[in-house]
Design a protein around this motif. Structure first.
Motif, PDB file in Angstrom:
ATOM      1  N   PRO A 157     -45.252 -34.208 -26.908  1.00  0.00           N
ATOM      2  CA  PRO A 157     -46.001 -33.780 -26.018  1.00  0.00           C
ATOM      3  C   PRO A 157     -44.547 -34.420 -25.695  1.00  0.00           C
ATOM      4  O   PRO A 157     -44.537 -33.704 -24.520  1.00  0.00           O
ATOM      5  CB  PRO A 157     -46.932 -35.298 -25.889  1.00  0.00           C
ATOM      6  CG  PRO A 157     -47.044 -35.515 -27.106  1.00  0.00           C
ATOM      7  CD  PRO A 157     -46.306 -35.352 -28.198  1.00  0.00           C
ATOM      8  N   LEU A 158     -43.767 -35.204 -26.309  1.00  0.00           N
ATOM      9  CA  LEU A 158     -42.169 -35.318 -24.654  1.00  0.00           C
ATOM     10  C   LEU A 158     -41.260 -34.443 -24.940  1.00  0.00           C
ATOM     11  O   LEU A 158     -41.202 -33.520 -24.092  1.00  0.00           O
ATOM     12  CB  LEU A 158     -41.903 -37.100 -25.357  1.00  0.00           C
ATOM     13  CG  LEU A 158     -40.473 -37.416 -24.454  1.00  0.00           C
ATOM     14  CD1 LEU A 158     -41.169 -37.542 -23.161  1.00  0.00           C
ATOM     15  CD2 LEU A 158     -40.518 -38.585 -24.911  1.00  0.00           C
ATOM     16  N   GLN A 159     -41.574 -33.532 -25.908  1.00  0.00           N
ATOM     17  CA  GLN A 159     -40.809 -32.460 -26.724  1.00  0.00           C
ATOM     18  C   GLN A 159     -41.173 -31.287 -25.708  1.00  0.00           C
ATOM     19  O   GLN A 159     -40.676 -30.328 -24.756  1.00  0.00           O
ATOM     20  CB  GLN A 159     -40.431 -32.295 -27.616  1.00  0.00           C
ATOM     21  CG  GLN A 159     -39.160 -32.896 -28.259  1.00  0.00           C
ATOM     22  CD  GLN A 159     -40.061 -32.129 -29.429  1.00  0.00           C
ATOM     23  OE1 GLN A 159     -41.056 -32.167 -30.746  1.00  0.00           O
ATOM     24  NE2 GLN A 159     -38.369 -32.123 -30.904  1.00  0.00           N
ATOM     25  N   GLN A 160     -43.155 -31.017 -25.439  1.00  0.00           N
ATOM     26  CA  GLN A 160     -42.954 -29.974 -24.612  1.00  0.00           C
ATOM     27  C   GLN A 160     -43.388 -30.289 -23.650  1.00  0.00           C
ATOM     28  O   GLN A 160     -42.667 -29.316 -22.585  1.00  0.00           O
ATOM     29  CB  GLN A 160     -44.976 -30.310 -24.759  1.00  0.00           C
ATOM     30  CG  GLN A 160     -46.287 -29.125 -24.767  1.00  0.00           C
ATOM     31  CD  GLN A 160     -45.749 -28.068 -25.119  1.00  0.00           C
ATOM     32  OE1 GLN A 160     -45.175 -27.822 -26.313  1.00  0.00           O
ATOM     33  NE2 GLN A 160     -45.090 -26.781 -24.478  1.00  0.00           N
ATOM     34  N   SER A 161     -43.489 -31.689 -22.815  1.00  0.00           N
ATOM     35  CA  SER A 161     -42.873 -31.919 -21.269  1.00  0.00           C
ATOM     36  C   SER A 161     -41.549 -31.104 -20.930  1.00  0.00           C
ATOM     37  O   SER A 161     -41.460 -30.499 -20.558  1.00  0.00           O
ATOM     38  CB  SER A 161     -43.217 -32.776 -21.162  1.00  0.00           C
ATOM     39  OG  SER A 161     -44.501 -33.450 -21.400  1.00  0.00           O
ATOM     40  N   PHE A 162     -40.841 -31.876 -21.759  1.00  0.00           N
ATOM     41  CA  PHE A 162     -39.519 -31.561 -21.587  1.00  0.00           C
ATOM     42  C   PHE A 162     -38.764 -29.628 -21.684  1.00  0.00           C
ATOM     43  O   PHE A 162     -38.547 -29.279 -20.722  1.00  0.00           O
ATOM     44  CB  PHE A 162     -38.719 -31.711 -22.026  1.00  0.00           C
ATOM     45  CG  PHE A 162     -37.585 -32.957 -21.746  1.00  0.00           C
ATOM     46  CD1 PHE A 162     -36.669 -33.598 -22.111  1.00  0.00           C
ATOM     47  CD2 PHE A 162     -38.507 -34.345 -22.036  1.00  0.00           C
ATOM     48  CE1 PHE A 162     -35.817 -34.599 -21.875  1.00  0.00           C
ATOM     49  CE2 PHE A 162     -37.737 -35.637 -21.708  1.00  0.00           C
ATOM     50  CZ  PHE A 162     -36.259 -35.863 -21.404  1.00  0.00           C
ATOM     51  N   TRP A 163     -39.830 -29.077 -22.392  1.00  0.00           N
ATOM     52  CA  TRP A 163     -39.448 -27.589 -22.246  1.00  0.00           C
ATOM     53  C   TRP A 163     -40.326 -27.162 -20.827  1.00  0.00           C
ATOM     54  O   TRP A 163     -40.022 -26.335 -20.404  1.00  0.00           O
ATOM     55  CB  TRP A 163     -40.254 -26.792 -24.076  1.00  0.00           C
ATOM     56  CG  TRP A 163     -40.780 -25.545 -24.192  1.00  0.00           C
ATOM     57  CD1 TRP A 163     -39.489 -25.015 -23.941  1.00  0.00           C
ATOM     58  CD2 TRP A 163     -41.955 -24.796 -23.595  1.00  0.00           C
ATOM     59  NE1 TRP A 163     -39.474 -23.961 -24.417  1.00  0.00           N
ATOM     60  CE2 TRP A 163     -40.991 -23.483 -23.797  1.00  0.00           C
ATOM     61  CE3 TRP A 163     -43.060 -24.787 -23.195  1.00  0.00           C
ATOM     62  CZ2 TRP A 163     -41.953 -21.894 -23.909  1.00  0.00           C
ATOM     63  CZ3 TRP A 163     -44.042 -23.700 -23.103  1.00  0.00           C
ATOM     64  CH2 TRP A 163     -42.974 -22.176 -23.181  1.00  0.00           C
ATOM     65  N   GLU A 164     -41.906 -27.719 -20.856  1.00  0.00           N
ATOM     66  CA  GLU A 164     -42.157 -27.183 -19.603  1.00  0.00           C
ATOM     67  C   GLU A 164     -41.800 -27.132 -18.111  1.00  0.00           C
ATOM     68  O   GLU A 164     -42.005 -26.690 -17.835  1.00  0.00           O
ATOM     69  CB  GLU A 164     -44.057 -27.988 -20.002  1.00  0.00           C
ATOM     70  CG  GLU A 164     -45.362 -27.537 -20.421  1.00  0.00           C
ATOM     71  CD  GLU A 164     -45.913 -27.809 -20.954  1.00  0.00           C
ATOM     72  OE1 GLU A 164     -45.874 -28.689 -20.051  1.00  0.00           O
ATOM     73  OE2 GLU A 164     -46.804 -27.806 -21.515  1.00  0.00           O
ATOM     74  N   ALA A 165     -41.028 -28.086 -18.244  1.00  0.00           N
ATOM     75  CA  ALA A 165     -40.752 -28.342 -17.213  1.00  0.00           C
ATOM     76  C   ALA A 165     -38.872 -28.406 -17.164  1.00  0.00           C
ATOM     77  O   ALA A 165     -38.722 -28.511 -15.695  1.00  0.00           O
ATOM     78  CB  ALA A 165     -40.493 -30.297 -16.507  1.00  0.00           C
TER      79      ALA A 165
END
Length: 168
Positions: A141-149
């Motif tokens: 989830p943290l990687q996904q957040s970085f990718w999205e933002a």
């Protein structure tokens, strides 16, 4: 060195050897002392070199997989992860523990791998950035957040930032 030479020269007495001059005896004492000191220094250097290059067998778990390897005493955990295991997501920046690019999880706590020797990880569990996501399609989830933002610049320190944030 000079103290040893001076002491050896004073110890030589011309009275026991009528076939050589005092100057020759002093020269002989100086030469023998220099050779002795050189041999002693070479032996000490070799002993120190053997201690530094001593190897150890370590067993540790990295990203859920157990590894057993022979490592030198002086090998850093960051080098072990990158060069022995091929986990290049652990980056090395400052090599002083300041920048955080080398951050990994050590038994569930964030740690700087450039300040840790590989032998210190013996028997412990390590997680690197490669161990966060089960595969490239299912990011943590943290990687996904970085990718999205778009939460990165050049990306070099991103693995260390992610690993620093995991405990929180």
């Amino acid at each position: 060195e000079s103290a040893a030479l001076h002491a050896s020269e004073k110890e030589i007495s011309p009275f026991g050897n009528i076939h050589s001059s005092v100057e020759f005896q002093h020269h002989l004492a100086k030469t023998l002392t220099m050779k002795t000191l050189k041999i002693a220094a070479e032996r000490a250097t070799q002993e120190i070199r053997e201690l530094i290059i001593m190897t150890h067998t370590i067993t540790l778990t990295v990203n859920g997989q157990k590894y057993t390897r022979e490592v030198e005493s002086r090998m850093l955990l960051s080098d072990f992860l990158r060069h022995e295991l091929g986990l290049t997501g652990t980056h090395v920046g400052c090599e002083h523990g300041v920048c955080g690019a080398c951050t990994i999880m050590f038994d569930g706590e964030s740690a700087r791998s450039c300040l840790t020797f590989a032998v210190q990880a013996d028997g412990h569990e390590i997680t690197t950035v490669e161990g966060l996501a089960p595969d490239k399609d299912n990011l943590h989830p943290l990687q996904q957040s970085f990718w999205e933002a778009h939460g990165l610049q050049c990306g070099y320190c991103t693995p260390g930032i992610l690993m620093s944030m995991i405990p929180f």
